[in-house]
Enzyme design. Structure first.
Site, PDB file in Angstrom:
ATOM      1  N   SER A  97      28.071  38.601  41.977  1.00 43.26           N
ATOM      2  CA  SER A  97      28.231  37.587  41.055  1.00 43.26           C
ATOM      3  C   SER A  97      27.219  36.431  41.383  1.00 43.26           C
ATOM      4  O   SER A  97      26.066  36.405  41.505  1.00 43.26           O
ATOM      5  CB  SER A  97      29.827  37.387  40.624  1.00 43.26           C
ATOM      6  OG  SER A  97      29.867  36.912  39.389  1.00 43.26           O
ATOM      7  N   ASP A 242      31.878  46.461  33.599  1.00 46.00           N
ATOM      8  CA  ASP A 242      31.965  45.311  33.959  1.00 46.00           C
ATOM      9  C   ASP A 242      31.595  44.437  32.721  1.00 46.00           C
ATOM     10  O   ASP A 242      30.766  44.860  32.021  1.00 46.00           O
ATOM     11  CB  ASP A 242      30.684  44.905  34.914  1.00 46.00           C
ATOM     12  CG  ASP A 242      30.465  43.376  35.526  1.00 46.00           C
ATOM     13  OD1 ASP A 242      31.101  42.693  34.804  1.00 46.00           O
ATOM     14  OD2 ASP A 242      29.608  43.375  36.405  1.00 46.00           O
ATOM     15  N   HIS A 270      33.790  44.250  37.246  1.00 46.50           N
ATOM     16  CA  HIS A 270      33.169  43.234  38.018  1.00 46.50           C
ATOM     17  C   HIS A 270      33.104  43.340  39.383  1.00 46.50           C
ATOM     18  O   HIS A 270      32.257  42.681  40.064  1.00 46.50           O
ATOM     19  CB  HIS A 270      33.310  42.245  37.608  1.00 46.50           C
ATOM     20  CG  HIS A 270      32.456  40.841  37.887  1.00 46.50           C
ATOM     21  ND1 HIS A 270      30.853  41.239  37.460  1.00 46.50           N
ATOM     22  CD2 HIS A 270      32.538  39.653  38.370  1.00 46.50           C
ATOM     23  CE1 HIS A 270      30.475  40.112  37.997  1.00 46.50           C
ATOM     24  NE2 HIS A 270      31.345  39.025  38.316  1.00 46.50           N
TER      25      HIS A 270
END
Length: 335
Positions: A97, A242, A270
Site C-alpha cells: 500500500s 481490492d 487489499h
C-alpha cells in the site's frame, strides 16, 4: 522462531521494528495507519533463511509520533537510516500500500541498497484510490473520525460492517456492487482504525494522508520514474477484490515495467499476504531464489537518467497504454 520487537534512537526519535532470522535481508514496509504487526503471519516463514526487518514507520505503531515530515521521501530516508544503524547494506524490499510507494521511492533515492523489489497492492501508480481516503484528506473531515473514540460508536460501526459483509447484491445491481464486495478487508481496516483512536496516531495519520492524497486522489505517483527499474528484479502482487487501490493498477505496472512479474490473488482484498500467507511466502521466496540481485552500476544509472523515459518500451493494448500516458500527463499537471 518468533520475531522480536527492538528499538533504535535515530535523529532523536524512537524507531520500533520487528526483526527475525539470519541471512540475506528482506525489508517489509507497511501501509498508512498500519504497523509492522500486519506482517506477523509471514515474518517467521520468511525468516527461516533470511534476516527480516519490519519497521513501524515514524508516526505509526510503536514508533514515536512527532510533528514531523511524513512525506514518502521522508519515509524512504527513515528506511535508509534504520538500515545504516543496523549495519545492513543490501535488501530485498517488500512494500504494501503506502509502503509500496515508499519502497519505490527508496529504490529511486538509494539504489545502492536495493537487490529486488516486491510491490503489494502498492500506492503511487495513478491517482485512483478509495473515495473514503480522498474524503479523509479534506480539511475538517479527519475531526469526524475522532467520533470513533466515543463509547459505543466503534462497536456499532463494526456490527454494521459485519452485516454488510454478509449481504448479497441488491436487486438490479451487479455482484461487484454487493455490499460485501465494497467493504472487503473491513476487519483489517478496523484493526487500523483502532490504532487511530490515539490522538497522536490520528494526527500522524492525517499528516501522512495529506502528503500523498487530496480530494482528487493520490498526489505522489511513480510512472515518470518507472524506467529506472530496467534491471531491477520486480514482483507485483495484488488481490482481485481490492477496494482500496484498484487491481487494474497491477496491469498498469506490468505495461510500464514489462519485465515485472505480476501475480493476482483471486478472492483476496487489499491485504493478499494476510488472505493467503502461505501462497505469498512461497511466491516471495521463489522470486528471491530464481532472480539475481541487482548490483548498482553508476554508469548504467547515469545512462538511464540521461536518456529518460522510453515510451516505446512499454507494452499493452492501446487502451492500457493510453491510460498510462494520460496518467503521466496528469503527473505533470499543476492544477
Amino acid at each position: 522462531m518468533t520475531a522480536r520487537i527492538e528499538y533504535r534512537m535515530i535523529h532523536g526519535y524512537r524507531r520500533a521494528f520487528r526483526i527475525a532470522g539470519e541471512g540475506p535481508a528482506i525489508l517489509l514496509i507497511h501501509g498508512i495507519g498500519d504497523n509492522s504487526s500486519t506482517f506477523d503471519e509471514i515474518i517467521d516463514e520468511l525468516a527461516r533463511d533470511h534476516t527480516v526487518i519490519a519497521p513501524d514507520l515514524l508516526g505509526h505503531g510503536l514508533s514515536e509520533k512527532p510533528r514531523a515530515d511524513y512525506s514518502v521521501a521522508a519515509f524512504a530516508n527513515g528506511m535508509r537510516d534504520l538500515l545504516v544503524v543496523l549495519g545492513i547494506t543490501r535488501v530485498t524490499v517488500v512494500g504494501h500500500s503506502l509502503g509500496g510507494g515508499v519502497a519505490m521511492q527508496f529504490c529511486y533515492q538509494f539504489p545502492r541498497f536495493v537487490q529486488r523489489l516486491v510491490l503489494v497492492a502498492a500506492g503511487g501508480v495513478t491517482t485512483d484510490v478509495n473515495p473514503v481516503l480522498r474524503l479523509a484528506s479534506v480539511p475538517g473531515v479527519p475531526v469526524l473520525l475522532r467520533g470513533l473514540r466515543l463509547t459505543g460508536v466503534s462497536p456499532l460501526v463494526r456490527g454494521t460492517a459485519r452485516t454488510l459483509a454478509r449481504a448479497d447484491a441488491l436487486p438490479g445491481l451487479p455482484e461487484s456492487l454487493a455490499p460485501r464486495a465494497v467493504i472487503t478487508d473491513h476487519q483489517d481496516l478496523f484493526r487500523i482504525l483502532d490504532d487511530l483512536t490515539d490522538p497522536h496516531a490520528h494526527a500522524a495519520f492525517t499528516r501522512t494522508l495529506r502528503a500523498v492524497v487530496d480530494w482528487r486522489g493520490q498526489t505522489v505517483t511513480m510512472l515518470d520514474r518507472a524506467y529506472l527499474t530496467e534491471r531491477l528484479p520486480m514482483l507485483v502482487v495484488w488481490g482481485d477484490n481490492d477496494t482500496v487501490i484498484p487491481v487494474h493498477h497491477a496491469a498498469l505496472i506490468g505495461a510500464a515495467i514489462p519485465h515485472a512479474d505480476v501475480e493476482i490473488f483471486a478472492g483476496a482484498g487489499h491485504f493478499p499476504f494476510r488472505d493467503d500467507p502461505r501462497r505469498f511466502v512461497d511466491l516471495v521466496l521463489d522470486f528471491i531464489a530464481t532472480t539475481e540481485p541487482i548490483e548498482f552500476d553508476p554508469a548504467n544509472w547515469h545512462a538511464l537518467m540521461s536518456a529518460g523515459q522510453r515510451l516505446d518500451e512499454m507494452v499493452g493494448d492501446d487502451d492500457l497504454l493510453g491510460e498510462i500516458f494520460e496518467a503521466m500527463e496528469d503527473e505533470r499537471s499543476v492544477s
